[in-house]
Design an enzyme around this catalytic site. Structure first.
Site, PDB file in Angstrom:
ATOM      1  N   CYS A  72       0.848  -1.194   0.000  1.00  0.00           N
ATOM      2  CA  CYS A  72       0.000   0.000   0.000  1.00  0.00           C
ATOM      3  C   CYS A  72       0.885   1.245   0.000  1.00  0.00           C
ATOM      4  CB  CYS A  72      -0.895  -0.007   1.241  1.00  0.00           C
ATOM      5  SG  CYS A  72      -1.813   1.531   1.465  1.00  0.00           S
ATOM      6  N   CYS A  78      -0.233   5.718   7.274  1.00  0.00           N
ATOM      7  CA  CYS A  78      -1.585   5.353   7.729  1.00  0.00           C
ATOM      8  C   CYS A  78      -1.490   4.525   9.014  1.00  0.00           C
ATOM      9  CB  CYS A  78      -2.279   4.546   6.631  1.00  0.00           C
ATOM     10  SG  CYS A  78      -3.933   3.993   7.073  1.00  0.00           S
ATOM     11  N   CYS A  81      -2.362  -0.268   9.158  1.00  0.00           N
ATOM     12  CA  CYS A  81      -1.529  -1.477   9.147  1.00  0.00           C
ATOM     13  C   CYS A  81      -0.160  -1.115   9.721  1.00  0.00           C
ATOM     14  CB  CYS A  81      -1.306  -1.982   7.722  1.00  0.00           C
ATOM     15  SG  CYS A  81      -2.802  -2.451   6.846  1.00  0.00           S
ATOM     16  N   GLN A 210     -16.603 -11.097  12.391  1.00  0.00           N
ATOM     17  CA  GLN A 210     -15.249 -11.478  11.987  1.00  0.00           C
ATOM     18  C   GLN A 210     -14.924 -10.743  10.689  1.00  0.00           C
ATOM     19  OE1 GLN A 210     -13.172 -13.255  13.758  1.00  0.00           O
ATOM     20  NE2 GLN A 210     -14.472 -14.287  15.252  1.00  0.00           N
ATOM     21  N   TYR A 239     -19.480 -14.969  24.769  1.00  0.00           N
ATOM     22  CA  TYR A 239     -19.078 -13.892  23.840  1.00  0.00           C
ATOM     23  C   TYR A 239     -19.482 -14.332  22.426  1.00  0.00           C
ATOM     24  CZ  TYR A 239     -16.114 -12.871  27.894  1.00  0.00           C
ATOM     25  OH  TYR A 239     -15.645 -12.638  29.159  1.00  0.00           O
ATOM     26  N   CYS A 332      -8.216 -13.114  20.503  1.00  0.00           N
ATOM     27  CA  CYS A 332      -7.603 -12.176  19.549  1.00  0.00           C
ATOM     28  C   CYS A 332      -6.500 -11.365  20.221  1.00  0.00           C
ATOM     29  CB  CYS A 332      -8.657 -11.275  18.901  1.00  0.00           C
ATOM     30  SG  CYS A 332      -9.675 -10.405  20.089  1.00  0.00           S
TER      31      CYS A 332
END
Ligand SMILES: C[S@@+](CC[C@H](N)C(=O)[O-])C[C@H]1O[C@@H](n2cnc3c(N)ncnc32)[C@H](O)[C@@H]1O
Length: 382
Positions: A72, A78, A81, A210, A239, A332
């Site tokens: 990118c 940015c 990421c 997701q 959850y 996560c």
């Protein structure tokens, strides 16, 4: 002595949770954003604390073998990421190592089978939900460590069906004629259509889903496979969101009663609209509150998939007190997973119970970032 503004030469040892590269200088640990493993760098100290410092790259003296030009063009400014400068193969290898080290650090001596990381079917064009911003004609994401908006025409990690709508969403934001920062949300709905709108104080958006549907399929299949072929009496999906695991669990364990627990009313409503006559009970509740009264037995399965903050000591204590047959923990955030496992083992020991961490596997769910998904299987020793 290092101080803010000092420039030094360092070599990056490895990547850290949070995404920065780690280097050492005279016993001090340095965190350096946008680094790559084995980079030789000149860096400038931006923050100095007692035990660690942060630094920014001034010059790349010798790039590490996995450093590459980000796919990118705005990746280095940015805030979206933080690992685009690293090859995908090395991203996976770093994640594999980070999760292992984190679990071991919190759970010394605990042995488990550690399976190789599962690569994502897509490394780019995988995101199906994004939250761009708009202000003063700029449409995009916040710059790194800033509320300035990096104006974009494309986002290479986002699915094309969404990026194709960028001009339309930009025009939608322009028409609001607002001087304020506008927070937007765009996503591919379960029905397949593209939806977008404003996130406001009164409407916090669609809620969790997701973001990588290509990899999610494998994650759900793995959770079901690891849960095994046992005839569970009850299956608790803690959850539960809008039922990503709940409905596949109900399909596999057709004689069990399935209990979904979720705090977000929109997600509970969406799940309930799909239940029909399936033996699924969905509860709008905080998991910790729910667990105070939950009756869990040795013929039951518990699946938990908490947000990044993890579960809690109370929840892990309850699971140790009244152990199910098996626990599948989907995480996560490696630190909260490792901490929760530690609470479970500590409480199990106090209560004279014994759990085995049978296997752990990481999933590349968020390529180009340091985020990682992990699945862990815990079996109660009888
Ligand atoms: C990582 S998501 C997983 C959702 C679902 N399992 C899925 O795969 O789509 C975590 C979910 O936990 C919910 N949540 C967060 N805190 C909670 C709490 N204290 N009690 C119950 N649900 C909670 C969030 O709304 C979110 O839907």
């Amino acid at each position: 002595m290092l101080s803010r503004g000092s420039q030094i030469n360092v070599t990056i040892e490895k990547m850290a949770i949070g995404g920065a590269g780690i280097a050492r200088h005279e016993g001090m640990v340095l965190f350096i954003p946008l680094a790559a493993p084995a980079d030789e760098l000149t860096v400038e100290i931006t923050l100095k604390k007692k035990n660690f410092a942060e630094a920014k790259i001034v010059k790349i003296l010798k790039p590490g073998p996995s450093r590459r030009t980000p796919p990118c063009p705005v990746a280095l400014v940015c805030g979206g990421c933080n690992w685009q400068q690293i090859t995908e193969e090395e991203q996976r290898s770093q994640k594999q190592q980070l999760v292992l080290e984190t679990i071991q650090k919190f759970n010394r001596g605990v042995e488990f089978e550690y399976l190789p990381i599962k690569a994502s079917p897509r490394s780019l064009r995988y995101r199906n939900r994004i939250q761009p911003k708009f202000k003063n004609g700029n449409f995009g994401f916040f710059a790194r460590n800033s509320h300035a908006i990096v104006d974009i025409k494309d986002c290479p990690i986002t699915e094309e069906d969404l990026t194709a709508k960028f001009p339309e969403v930009r025009a939608f934001a322009e028409q609001k004629r607002s001087q304020d920062l506008l927070k937007l949300e765009m996503y591919i709905a379960e029905e397949g259509d593209i939806r977008y709108g404003l996130i406001t104080d009164d409407d916090d958006g669609v809620g969790f889903s997701q973001v990588n549907r290509f990899q999610n399929e494998d994650l759900v299949a793995t959770a079901l496979e690891w849960a095994g072929d046992y005839s569970y009496k009850n299956v608790f999906d803690l959850y539960a969101g809008s039922g990503n695991f709940t409905f596949p669990l109900a399909a596999k364990y057709s004689i069990a009663t399935i209990h979904g627990v979720e705090l977000n009313p929109k997600l509970v409503e969406r799940a309930k609209s799909r239940i029909g006559n399936k033996p699924i009970k969905y509860f709008l509740s905080d998991v910790e509150n729910y667990m105070k009264k939950a009756v869990i037995g040795r013929e039951d399965l518990v699946v938990l998939d908490p947000p990044r903050a993890g579960a809690s000591e109370e929840i892990m204590k309850k699971l140790a007190q009244t152990p199910p047959r098996k626990i599948i923990y989907i995480s996560c955030h490696p630190v909260s997973l490792a901490r929760d496992l530690n609470w479970l083992f500590a409480w199990a020991q106090k209560l004279g119970k014994s759990f085995k961490l049978s296997r752990v596997q990481t999933f590349e769910m968020f390529p180009q970032t340091d985020h990682v998904e992990t699945i862990a299987e815990l079996v109660v020793d009888s």
